[in-house]
Design a protein around this motif. Structure first.
Motif, PDB file in Angstrom:
ATOM      1  N   PHE A  82      -1.867  17.806  -2.685  1.00 14.29           N
ATOM      2  CA  PHE A  82      -2.224  16.356  -3.212  1.00 14.29           C
ATOM      3  C   PHE A  82      -1.866  15.435  -2.473  1.00 14.29           C
ATOM      4  O   PHE A  82      -1.043  15.300  -1.747  1.00 14.29           O
ATOM      5  CB  PHE A  82      -1.577  16.274  -4.566  1.00 14.29           C
ATOM      6  CG  PHE A  82      -1.522  14.918  -5.232  1.00 14.29           C
ATOM      7  CD1 PHE A  82      -2.737  14.766  -6.177  1.00 14.29           C
ATOM      8  CD2 PHE A  82      -0.713  13.705  -5.370  1.00 14.29           C
ATOM      9  CE1 PHE A  82      -2.972  13.457  -6.765  1.00 14.29           C
ATOM     10  CE2 PHE A  82      -1.289  12.579  -5.999  1.00 14.29           C
ATOM     11  CZ  PHE A  82      -2.345  12.427  -6.701  1.00 14.29           C
ATOM     12  N   ARG A  83      -2.650  14.358  -2.319  1.00 15.69           N
ATOM     13  CA  ARG A  83      -2.549  13.170  -1.308  1.00 15.69           C
ATOM     14  C   ARG A  83      -3.184  12.225  -2.301  1.00 15.69           C
ATOM     15  O   ARG A  83      -4.399  12.097  -2.662  1.00 15.69           O
ATOM     16  CB  ARG A  83      -3.419  13.431  -0.068  1.00 15.69           C
ATOM     17  CG  ARG A  83      -3.216  12.090   0.768  1.00 15.69           C
ATOM     18  CD  ARG A  83      -3.779  12.312   2.062  1.00 15.69           C
ATOM     19  NE  ARG A  83      -3.315  13.219   2.861  1.00 15.69           N
ATOM     20  CZ  ARG A  83      -2.230  13.041   3.913  1.00 15.69           C
ATOM     21  NH1 ARG A  83      -2.047  11.606   4.031  1.00 15.69           N
ATOM     22  NH2 ARG A  83      -1.712  13.760   4.658  1.00 15.69           N
ATOM     23  N   ARG A  84      -2.499  10.806  -2.229  1.00 12.83           N
ATOM     24  CA  ARG A  84      -2.987   9.719  -2.775  1.00 12.83           C
ATOM     25  C   ARG A  84      -2.616   8.619  -1.925  1.00 12.83           C
ATOM     26  O   ARG A  84      -1.400   8.514  -1.601  1.00 12.83           O
ATOM     27  CB  ARG A  84      -2.229   9.592  -4.333  1.00 12.83           C
ATOM     28  CG  ARG A  84      -3.014   8.353  -4.872  1.00 12.83           C
ATOM     29  CD  ARG A  84      -2.378   8.428  -6.247  1.00 12.83           C
ATOM     30  NE  ARG A  84      -3.259   7.119  -6.970  1.00 12.83           N
ATOM     31  CZ  ARG A  84      -3.711   7.174  -8.232  1.00 12.83           C
ATOM     32  NH1 ARG A  84      -3.531   8.312  -8.870  1.00 12.83           N
ATOM     33  NH2 ARG A  84      -4.169   6.263  -8.614  1.00 12.83           N
ATOM     34  N   ASN A  85      -3.470   7.868  -1.743  1.00 16.95           N
ATOM     35  CA  ASN A  85      -3.499   6.393  -0.998  1.00 16.95           C
ATOM     36  C   ASN A  85      -3.976   5.433  -1.974  1.00 16.95           C
ATOM     37  O   ASN A  85      -5.003   5.323  -2.778  1.00 16.95           O
ATOM     38  CB  ASN A  85      -4.203   6.384   0.352  1.00 16.95           C
ATOM     39  CG  ASN A  85      -3.880   7.372   1.181  1.00 16.95           C
ATOM     40  OD1 ASN A  85      -2.587   7.386   1.809  1.00 16.95           O
ATOM     41  ND2 ASN A  85      -4.458   8.055   1.779  1.00 16.95           N
ATOM     42  N   GLU A  86      -3.074   4.401  -2.375  1.00 17.19           N
ATOM     43  CA  GLU A  86      -3.534   3.325  -3.284  1.00 17.19           C
ATOM     44  C   GLU A  86      -2.776   2.041  -2.957  1.00 17.19           C
ATOM     45  O   GLU A  86      -1.754   2.048  -2.651  1.00 17.19           O
ATOM     46  CB  GLU A  86      -2.597   3.966  -4.419  1.00 17.19           C
ATOM     47  CG  GLU A  86      -2.940   2.951  -5.743  1.00 17.19           C
ATOM     48  CD  GLU A  86      -2.701   3.414  -7.048  1.00 17.19           C
ATOM     49  OE1 GLU A  86      -2.988   2.742  -8.195  1.00 17.19           O
ATOM     50  OE2 GLU A  86      -1.971   4.491  -7.184  1.00 17.19           O
TER      51      GLU A  86
ATOM     52  N   SER B 206       1.140   5.529   0.135  1.00 19.39           N
ATOM     53  CA  SER B 206       0.506   6.618   0.485  1.00 19.39           C
ATOM     54  C   SER B 206       1.493   7.841   0.239  1.00 19.39           C
ATOM     55  O   SER B 206       2.714   7.726   0.538  1.00 19.39           O
ATOM     56  CB  SER B 206       0.464   6.816   2.114  1.00 19.39           C
ATOM     57  OG  SER B 206       0.220   7.982   2.553  1.00 19.39           O
TER      58      SER B 206
ATOM     59  N   TYR C  66       0.731  -1.275   0.010  1.00 19.62           N
ATOM     60  CA  TYR C  66      -0.087   0.075  -0.151  1.00 19.62           C
ATOM     61  C   TYR C  66       0.809   1.445  -0.085  1.00 19.62           C
ATOM     62  O   TYR C  66       1.684   1.408   0.848  1.00 19.62           O
ATOM     63  CB  TYR C  66      -0.850   0.092   1.371  1.00 19.62           C
ATOM     64  CG  TYR C  66      -1.742  -1.255   1.276  1.00 19.62           C
ATOM     65  CD1 TYR C  66      -3.025  -1.529   0.717  1.00 19.62           C
ATOM     66  CD2 TYR C  66      -1.520  -2.283   2.081  1.00 19.62           C
ATOM     67  CE1 TYR C  66      -3.573  -2.447   0.598  1.00 19.62           C
ATOM     68  CE2 TYR C  66      -2.243  -3.546   1.931  1.00 19.62           C
ATOM     69  CZ  TYR C  66      -3.312  -3.637   1.116  1.00 19.62           C
ATOM     70  OH  TYR C  66      -4.153  -4.601   1.172  1.00 19.62           O
TER      71      TYR C  66
ATOM     72  N   GLU D 181      -0.576  21.279   1.931  1.00 17.31           N
ATOM     73  CA  GLU D 181      -0.847  20.115   1.138  1.00 17.31           C
ATOM     74  C   GLU D 181      -1.406  20.463  -0.215  1.00 17.31           C
ATOM     75  O   GLU D 181      -2.466  20.950   0.107  1.00 17.31           O
ATOM     76  CB  GLU D 181      -1.575  19.093   1.753  1.00 17.31           C
ATOM     77  CG  GLU D 181      -1.655  17.760   1.331  1.00 17.31           C
ATOM     78  CD  GLU D 181      -2.317  16.914   2.217  1.00 17.31           C
ATOM     79  OE1 GLU D 181      -3.337  15.932   1.656  1.00 17.31           O
ATOM     80  OE2 GLU D 181      -1.981  16.560   3.420  1.00 17.31           O
TER      81      GLU D 181
END
Length: 164
Positions: free
Chosen positions: A97-101, A86, A84, A95
């Protein structure tokens, strides 16, 4: 008496470790500069106190639209059946941009490194064709953390992209 001896030995070992930790010169990995041109500087530092990460960005482009080859390498300390990501992008401490994938979701290996075992060397090669043609300026900070199915930190990197 045996319990006391074991207890004293444990205390001694912990004391030696803590003294060594306190008197270490550096408690963080060095800052790596992987690109330094007239218009662009890319540097990073591993934020994992136990392991550094190898990263290359070649050739160092003069413009963000020039192609570049990226390579990431790290030695696994734990298996990655699931993985995973982050990622956070900051501009001026704000902040943007934020991406959790899920890179390796359960039972669905999207990448060749999914399912890799402890002790394996992971290398990821990618070609970056164009980031943007927007007139960007400033210092962008990236924080990327990758954990496995047991929430064990596989990699952690703080990177700075300075565009002049």
């Amino acid at each position: 008496m045996a319990t006391c001896l074991c207890s004293n030995t444990l205390v001694l070992v912990l004391f030696i470790i803590s003294v060594h930790w306190v008197y270490c010169q550096d408690v963080q990995w060095p800052l790596h500069t992987v690109c330094n041109s007239d218009t662009l500087t890319v540097s990073y530092r591993s934020c994992d106190i136990l392991q550094d990460v190898g990263f290359t960005f070649l050739p160092c482009p003069n413009k963000l639209t020039d192609p570049a080859n990226l390579r990431l390498a790290l030695l696994l300390r734990q298996p990655i059946d699931e993985l995973y990501l982050s990622a956070v992008l900051l501009l001026g401490g704000i902040e943007v941009f934020r991406r959790n994938e899920a890179l390796c979701p359960p039972h669905f290996p999207r990448f060749t490194f999914c399912g890799s075992r402890r002790g394996e060397l992971i290398t990821i090669d990618s070609k970056l064709n164009s980031i943007t043609e927007l007139p960007l300026n400033g210092d962008f900070t990236f924080r990327v953390t990758v954990v496995n199915q047991d929430n064990f930190q596989i990699a952690c990197v703080n990177a700075t992209l300075s565009i002049m």
